[in-house]
Write a protein that holds these residues in place. Structure first.
Motif, PDB file in Angstrom:
ATOM      1  N   PRO A   1      -9.383   0.020   4.875  1.00  0.00           N
ATOM      2  CA  PRO A   1      -8.569   1.184   5.236  1.00  0.00           C
ATOM      3  C   PRO A   1      -8.159   1.980   3.997  1.00  0.00           C
ATOM      4  O   PRO A   1      -7.555   3.032   4.101  1.00  0.00           O
ATOM      5  N   TYR A   2      -8.484   1.428   2.819  1.00  0.00           N
ATOM      6  CA  TYR A   2      -8.038   2.045   1.569  1.00  0.00           C
ATOM      7  C   TYR A   2      -9.200   2.711   0.847  1.00  0.00           C
ATOM      8  O   TYR A   2     -10.247   2.110   0.658  1.00  0.00           O
ATOM      9  N   GLN A   3      -8.960   3.939   0.399  1.00  0.00           N
ATOM     10  CA  GLN A   3      -9.960   4.622  -0.430  1.00  0.00           C
ATOM     11  C   GLN A   3      -9.847   4.166  -1.882  1.00  0.00           C
ATOM     12  O   GLN A   3     -10.762   4.326  -2.665  1.00  0.00           O
TER      13      GLN A   3
ATOM     14  N   HIS B   1      -4.180  12.337   2.050  1.00  0.00           N
ATOM     15  CA  HIS B   1      -5.092  11.603   2.937  1.00  0.00           C
ATOM     16  C   HIS B   1      -5.610  10.327   2.296  1.00  0.00           C
ATOM     17  O   HIS B   1      -6.460   9.648   2.853  1.00  0.00           O
ATOM     18  N   ILE B   2      -5.135  10.026   1.104  1.00  0.00           N
ATOM     19  CA  ILE B   2      -5.673   8.881   0.363  1.00  0.00           C
ATOM     20  C   ILE B   2      -4.769   7.664   0.566  1.00  0.00           C
ATOM     21  O   ILE B   2      -3.568   7.715   0.250  1.00  0.00           O
ATOM     22  N   ARG B   3      -5.373   6.595   1.071  1.00  0.00           N
ATOM     23  CA  ARG B   3      -4.600   5.343   1.205  1.00  0.00           C
ATOM     24  C   ARG B   3      -4.953   4.422   0.052  1.00  0.00           C
ATOM     25  O   ARG B   3      -6.129   4.223  -0.272  1.00  0.00           O
ATOM     26  N   ILE B   4      -3.922   3.887  -0.542  1.00  0.00           N
ATOM     27  CA  ILE B   4      -4.100   3.068  -1.745  1.00  0.00           C
ATOM     28  C   ILE B   4      -3.557   1.667  -1.474  1.00  0.00           C
ATOM     29  O   ILE B   4      -2.395   1.507  -1.099  1.00  0.00           O
TER      30      ILE B   4
ATOM     31  N   ASP C   1       0.842  -1.200   0.000  1.00  0.00           N
ATOM     32  CA  ASP C   1       0.000   0.000   0.000  1.00  0.00           C
ATOM     33  C   ASP C   1       0.874   1.247   0.000  1.00  0.00           C
ATOM     34  O   ASP C   1       2.084   1.174   0.247  1.00  0.00           O
ATOM     35  N   LEU C   2       0.266   2.364  -0.325  1.00  0.00           N
ATOM     36  CA  LEU C   2       0.957   3.647  -0.250  1.00  0.00           C
ATOM     37  C   LEU C   2      -0.053   4.712   0.126  1.00  0.00           C
ATOM     38  O   LEU C   2      -1.271   4.496  -0.008  1.00  0.00           O
ATOM     39  N   THR C   3       0.449   5.829   0.626  1.00  0.00           N
ATOM     40  CA  THR C   3      -0.434   6.910   1.046  1.00  0.00           C
ATOM     41  C   THR C   3      -0.057   8.179   0.298  1.00  0.00           C
ATOM     42  O   THR C   3       1.113   8.559   0.252  1.00  0.00           O
ATOM     43  N   LEU C   4      -1.056   8.808  -0.307  1.00  0.00           N
ATOM     44  CA  LEU C   4      -0.839  10.089  -0.990  1.00  0.00           C
ATOM     45  C   LEU C   4      -1.740  11.113  -0.317  1.00  0.00           C
ATOM     46  O   LEU C   4      -2.961  11.070  -0.474  1.00  0.00           O
TER      47      LEU C   4
ATOM     48  N   GLN D   1      -8.503   0.749  -4.161  1.00  0.00           N
ATOM     49  CA  GLN D   1      -7.988  -0.623  -4.206  1.00  0.00           C
ATOM     50  C   GLN D   1      -7.640  -0.931  -5.668  1.00  0.00           C
ATOM     51  O   GLN D   1      -8.522  -0.964  -6.525  1.00  0.00           O
TER      52      GLN D   1
END
Ligand SMILES: [Fe+2]
Length: 240
Positions: A152-154, A118-121, A113-116, A156
């Motif tokens: 937890p991801y906005q 506030h967006i978790r991918i 996963d990665l976070t940009l 996927q």
């Protein structure tokens, strides 16, 4: 704004990957995501893996074909696939992999996963539940609700079904990149997607582009590999 190039299911089809890279200029992207299945069914696993190995901004995971290659290389028995022509492709790949590429595959996770902002991918091969789940856009809506619940991801991102789609369910953006190197829908062109994240806004665009299919056919013929795969690449359909 952050731009992500979404690739997956390349299946050692370096000519298809090359066509995409010539088309989109990879240096324009902040991140290059690969949802796995680097290997098997075409004869360019080394070229394919090397390209990702040398990119600092590549985020890659393993797919089921890569996991099986690593199993064979560990000396484990290959129970599945059962079809001889498929087994030939797995054994050819495992025999022809360069050691630095094997080391690289061994270093990869099955999901990440990665976070940009506030967006978790989340990045998966199958789904967040199961790396071997084939998720199609036609799956019952219930399945998407289940995968969105408590996510937890906005965003996927996934592959494995080789069917490109983009769907937003319960606020979760589901993106299947489609397959770079082994399409199943009768359109042999390479599939990929671009994801843009800009102050919380998410946009997704899919692309299909032609590539030198005959280079892949030549590779298979040069190594006396089953004809069924030459046909599969030419017509863009799963044949076995
Ligand atoms: Fe695949």
């Amino acid at each position: 704004m952050k731009k992500l190039l979404l690739l997956g299911d390349i299946h050692a089809n370096y000519p298809a990957l090359k066509a995409i890279l010539n088309y989109i200029q990879p240096d324009r992207f902040d991140w290059i995501i690969n949802t796995g299945d680097f290997t098997v069914y075409s004869t360019f696993p080394n070229e394919t893996i090397k390209w990702f190995r040398e990119r600092k901004n590549a985020i890659c995971i393993l797919g089921n074909t890569d996991r099986l290659i690593l199993r064979i290389l560990k000396g484990k028995k290959l129970k599945k696939p059962k079809k001889e022509e498929k087994r030939v492709m797995y054994f050819w790949t495992s025999k022809n992999m360069h050691s630095e590429n094997i080391t690289y595959l061994k270093s990869l996770p099955q999901k990440t996963d990665l976070t940009l902002g506030h967006i978790r991918i989340g990045v998966f091969h199958g789904t967040s539940d199961d790396p071997d789940e084939e998720l199609y856009p036609s799956a019952p809506e219930r399945r998407f609700h289940e995968l969105a619940k408590d996510s937890p991801y906005q965003v996927q991102i996934m592959g494995h079904s080789h069917v490109p789609f983009y769907k937003v369910v319960d606020g979760v953006h589901f993106i299947n990149t489609g397959s770079v190197g082994r399409m199943f829908d009768g359109d042999p062109r390479a599939s990929f997607a671009i994801l843009k994240v800009s102050s919380g806004k998410i946009t997704v665009e899919h692309f299909r582009i032609p590539y030198a299919v005959e280079e892949v056919v030549k590779g298979l013929k040069n190594h006396d590999l089953p004809d069924i795969y030459a046909k599969m690449f030419r017509i863009g359909k799963k044949l076995n």
